[in-house]
Write an enzyme that holds these catalytic residues in place. Structure first.
Site, short mmCIF file in Angstrom:
data_model
loop_
_atom_site.label_atom_id
_atom_site.label_comp_id
_atom_site.label_asym_id
_atom_site.label_seq_id
_atom_site.Cartn_x
_atom_site.Cartn_y
_atom_site.Cartn_z
N GLU A 1 32.14 17.76 -14.13
CA GLU A 1 30.90 18.35 -14.66
C GLU A 1 30.50 19.58 -13.87
O GLU A 1 30.38 19.53 -12.65
CB GLU A 1 29.77 17.30 -14.60
CG GLU A 1 28.42 17.82 -15.04
CD GLU A 1 27.35 16.73 -15.10
OE1 GLU A 1 27.49 15.72 -14.38
OE2 GLU A 1 26.39 16.89 -15.87
N TYR B 1 37.30 7.35 -19.78
CA TYR B 1 37.05 6.10 -19.04
C TYR B 1 37.98 5.02 -19.59
O TYR B 1 37.94 4.73 -20.79
CB TYR B 1 35.58 5.69 -19.18
CG TYR B 1 34.66 6.85 -18.85
CD1 TYR B 1 34.28 7.11 -17.54
CD2 TYR B 1 34.21 7.73 -19.86
CE1 TYR B 1 33.48 8.21 -17.23
CE2 TYR B 1 33.42 8.82 -19.56
CZ TYR B 1 33.05 9.06 -18.25
OH TYR B 1 32.27 10.16 -17.95
N ASP C 1 28.76 11.66 -9.23
CA ASP C 1 27.88 12.48 -10.07
C ASP C 1 26.58 12.62 -9.30
O ASP C 1 25.84 11.64 -9.13
CB ASP C 1 27.68 11.76 -11.42
CG ASP C 1 26.90 12.60 -12.43
OD1 ASP C 1 26.16 13.51 -12.01
OD2 ASP C 1 27.02 12.32 -13.64
N HIS D 1 26.47 4.71 -15.64
CA HIS D 1 25.29 4.93 -14.79
C HIS D 1 25.32 4.05 -13.55
O HIS D 1 24.28 3.62 -13.05
CB HIS D 1 24.00 4.70 -15.58
CG HIS D 1 23.77 5.75 -16.63
ND1 HIS D 1 22.94 5.57 -17.71
CD2 HIS D 1 24.27 7.00 -16.77
CE1 HIS D 1 22.95 6.66 -18.47
NE2 HIS D 1 23.76 7.54 -17.92
N ARG E 1 35.49 11.86 -14.66
CA ARG E 1 34.50 12.78 -15.25
C ARG E 1 34.43 14.03 -14.38
O ARG E 1 34.49 13.93 -13.14
CB ARG E 1 33.10 12.16 -15.36
CG ARG E 1 32.06 13.15 -15.91
CD ARG E 1 30.76 12.51 -16.41
NE ARG E 1 29.94 11.93 -15.38
CZ ARG E 1 29.81 10.62 -15.16
NH1 ARG E 1 30.47 9.74 -15.92
NH2 ARG E 1 29.03 10.15 -14.20
N HIS F 1 29.98 9.49 -24.19
CA HIS F 1 28.72 10.21 -23.99
C HIS F 1 28.84 11.65 -24.45
O HIS F 1 29.94 12.11 -24.78
CB HIS F 1 28.28 10.14 -22.51
CG HIS F 1 29.29 10.67 -21.53
ND1 HIS F 1 29.51 12.01 -21.34
CD2 HIS F 1 30.13 10.02 -20.67
CE1 HIS F 1 30.43 12.17 -20.41
NE2 HIS F 1 30.84 10.99 -19.99
N ASP G 1 23.62 19.46 -11.31
CA ASP G 1 24.19 18.24 -11.89
C ASP G 1 25.71 18.38 -11.87
O ASP G 1 26.29 19.02 -12.74
CB ASP G 1 23.67 18.07 -13.33
CG ASP G 1 24.11 16.76 -13.97
OD1 ASP G 1 24.74 15.95 -13.29
OD2 ASP G 1 23.80 16.57 -15.17
N GLU H 1 30.42 18.29 -19.29
CA GLU H 1 30.83 17.10 -18.58
C GLU H 1 31.68 16.12 -19.39
O GLU H 1 31.25 15.01 -19.67
CB GLU H 1 29.61 16.38 -18.01
CG GLU H 1 28.50 16.11 -19.01
CD GLU H 1 27.31 15.40 -18.36
OE1 GLU H 1 27.53 14.35 -17.74
OE2 GLU H 1 26.18 15.91 -18.46
N HIS I 1 24.16 18.83 -21.84
CA HIS I 1 22.70 18.74 -22.02
C HIS I 1 22.07 19.91 -21.27
O HIS I 1 22.68 20.49 -20.37
CB HIS I 1 22.16 17.40 -21.50
CG HIS I 1 22.53 17.08 -20.08
ND1 HIS I 1 21.86 17.61 -19.00
CD2 HIS I 1 23.52 16.30 -19.55
CE1 HIS I 1 22.41 17.16 -17.88
NE2 HIS I 1 23.44 16.38 -18.17
N HIS J 1 17.93 16.10 -17.38
CA HIS J 1 18.03 16.21 -18.84
C HIS J 1 16.80 17.00 -19.25
O HIS J 1 15.75 16.44 -19.54
CB HIS J 1 18.09 14.82 -19.50
CG HIS J 1 19.30 14.05 -19.06
ND1 HIS J 1 19.38 12.68 -19.05
CD2 HIS J 1 20.50 14.47 -18.59
CE1 HIS J 1 20.56 12.31 -18.60
NE2 HIS J 1 21.25 13.37 -18.31
N ASP K 1 0.82 -1.22 0.00
CA ASP K 1 0.00 0.00 0.00
C ASP K 1 0.86 1.27 0.00
O ASP K 1 0.41 2.33 0.41
CB ASP K 1 -0.96 -0.01 1.20
CG ASP K 1 -0.22 0.02 2.53
OD1 ASP K 1 1.03 -0.06 2.53
OD2 ASP K 1 -0.89 0.12 3.57
#
Ligand code: GLY
Ligand code: MN
Ligand code: MN
Length: 439
Positions: free
Chosen positions: A405, A394, A269, A252, A403, A361, A280, A390, A365, A372, A47
């Site tokens: 950003e 890798y 990130d 991710h 990375r 990538h 971000d 960003e 964005h 996004h 529930d």
């Protein structure tokens, strides 16, 4: 009982939403009505429901931050006073006792700047009359071009119902208008984004003090959410990535369940969501406070690309061209790092350039109410747009990825970095980590 706080964030000036509605209505065709719905409360299991997150379009146009709210816009409606109305769920003693305070009509009006607020139970009658005065209906949907889901939302369910009930009206999509509006941020929105970035900065500073060999990735995550919540953020704007060692190569990764090892990097990130606007941020730090020579070389390469890329976020540039330019910069850096060769570049497939093996990538964005954010990705860059920047490299064969950003506001002058005061230079990061305290 009196309730002072309707939302966790400070009240927003309704002028923001009024202006957004005005701009939306200006773009509508004559004799048309537009309808926007709240998000559903998403079922979790048993529930239980997931915490509610408002539909970004409804929020953008009304500021209403409650389930089961509906906004109706009818520019130049012949029925006086019906240009903009909203419906909210009628509350009662039972709901107040079990779920807490819900908007009164006065509160919904104060938040949104909309004069006429009805209970949802009146919607069928009120809306029927308006629809019969219109010849066109604008319906909303999720037109984020990367969105894929089997889940049907309230807007879509309602659209199906409308089409059955009013089959001879002409139907239009709201999203092309929304895209044009949402991708240019007003000053007020930039302030909210800046606030989200500032909260994110405090969380990162906390992580710099906290991280050392042996801590678990989820402990780092706990530091971040602690800082977010105590600062009035709703929480994360998207699932946080806390990726140490080899996990930093998984774009991710968000299990966040490994131990951070001596000698490894920690790629993070994350971004705070404040008043539904999200930051971000990505930073990569050495778990033990000092980068290895190789980690540092890759780090500096990524940082150089980032600094040059930010300079290109100026009015008139096209995002597709920008991505190609950044790809070329990345290509030179990867050759210098001996990850690819000039020969690889000469024989590369133009559809899949050699640099994509290590940087797969996009660089930027749009950012706003969503990480996004809703936008026309083919529109030229314009002042008022907010982009991430960003770049990353890798290297699974070397067990780490980097990375970085930041979030950048495009202006008529220089790009403005909303994260300019978040440590990023490798020396700065090392210095703070070795001192263990931030000034
Ligand atoms: N955090 C998601 C992204 O950087 O696009
Ligand atoms: Mn990110
Ligand atoms: Mn991003």
């Amino acid at each position: 009982m009196t309730y002072k706080h309707i939302t966790r964030y400070s009240p927003i000036n309704p002028t923001l939403f009024q202006r957004n509605r005005q701009r939306f209505m200006k773009a509508m065709k004559p004799k048309s009505v537009a309808i926007f719905h709240s998000n559903d409360l998403m079922p979790r299991n048993g529930d239980q429901y997931f915490p509610f997150r408002q539909n970004s379009d409804l929020f953008y146009l009304s500021g209403l931050d409650q389930p089961e709210a509906v906004l109706v816009l009818f520019p130049n409606c012949v029925k006086d006073g019906f240009e903009e109305i909203a419906f909210i769920k009628k509350t009662n003693e039972y709901i107040a006792r079990w779920e807490g305070h819900k908007y009164t009509k006065e509160e919904a009006s104060r938040i949104s700047g909309i004069k006429k607020i009805y209970w949802l139970e009146d919607m069928e009658n009120v809306l029927n009359e308006l629809i019969l005065l219109a010849t066109r209906i604008y319906v909303n949907s999720n037109e984020n071009d990367r969105y894929v889901s089997d889940v049907v939302n309230r807007d879509l369910r309602f659209t199906h119902e409308l089409m059955k009930q009013y089959p001879t009206h002409k139907y239009h999509r709201s999203q092309p208008i929304m895209k044009k509006l949402a991708m240019i941020k007003s000053e007020y929105e930039v302030q909210l984004l800046q606030k989200a970035c500032n909260i994110t900065k405090h969380a990162f500073n906390r992580v710099l003090e906290f991280t050392k060999p042996g801590v678990m990735e989820y402990e780092v995550e706990a530091e971040i959410i602690h800082e977010f919540i105590r600062s009035g953020a709703n929480g994360h704007g998207y699932s946080p990535i806390i990726a140490s060692g080899a996990n930093s190569n998984v774009l991710h990764y968000n299990e966040n369940n490994m131990e951070c090892q001596d000698g490894d990097v920690l790629l993070m990130d994350f971004g705070a969501e404040y008043a539904n606007y999200t930051a971000d941020l990505s930073r990569t730090i050495p778990v033990n406070g000092r980068f290895t020579k190789r980690q540092r070389a890759v780090y500096d390469a990524v940082l150089r690309v980032m600094k040059e890329a930010i300079k290109m976020l100026v009015p008139g540039n096209l995002i597709e061209e920008y991505h190609k330019e950044v790809g070329k910069m990345m290509e030179s850096e990867l050759i210098a790092l001996k990850l690819i060769t000039k020969h690889d570049v000469e024989k590369q497939d133009p559809a899949y350039p050699a640099y994509k093996k290590y940087f797969m990538h996009g660089t930027s964005h749009h950012l706003g109410l969503d990480v996004h954010d809703l936008a026309d990705r083919y529109a030229p860059i314009q002042a008022g747009m907010v982009f991430t920047c960003e770049p990353g490299i890798y290297i699974p064969e070397e067990g780490f990825g980097i990375r970085l950003e930041d979030d950048i506001l495009v202006t008529d002058h220089e790009p403005y970095n909303l994260m300019a005061d978040i440590p990023i230079e490798a020396e700065e990061i090392e210095e703070i980590m070795s001192a263990g305290v931030l000034s």
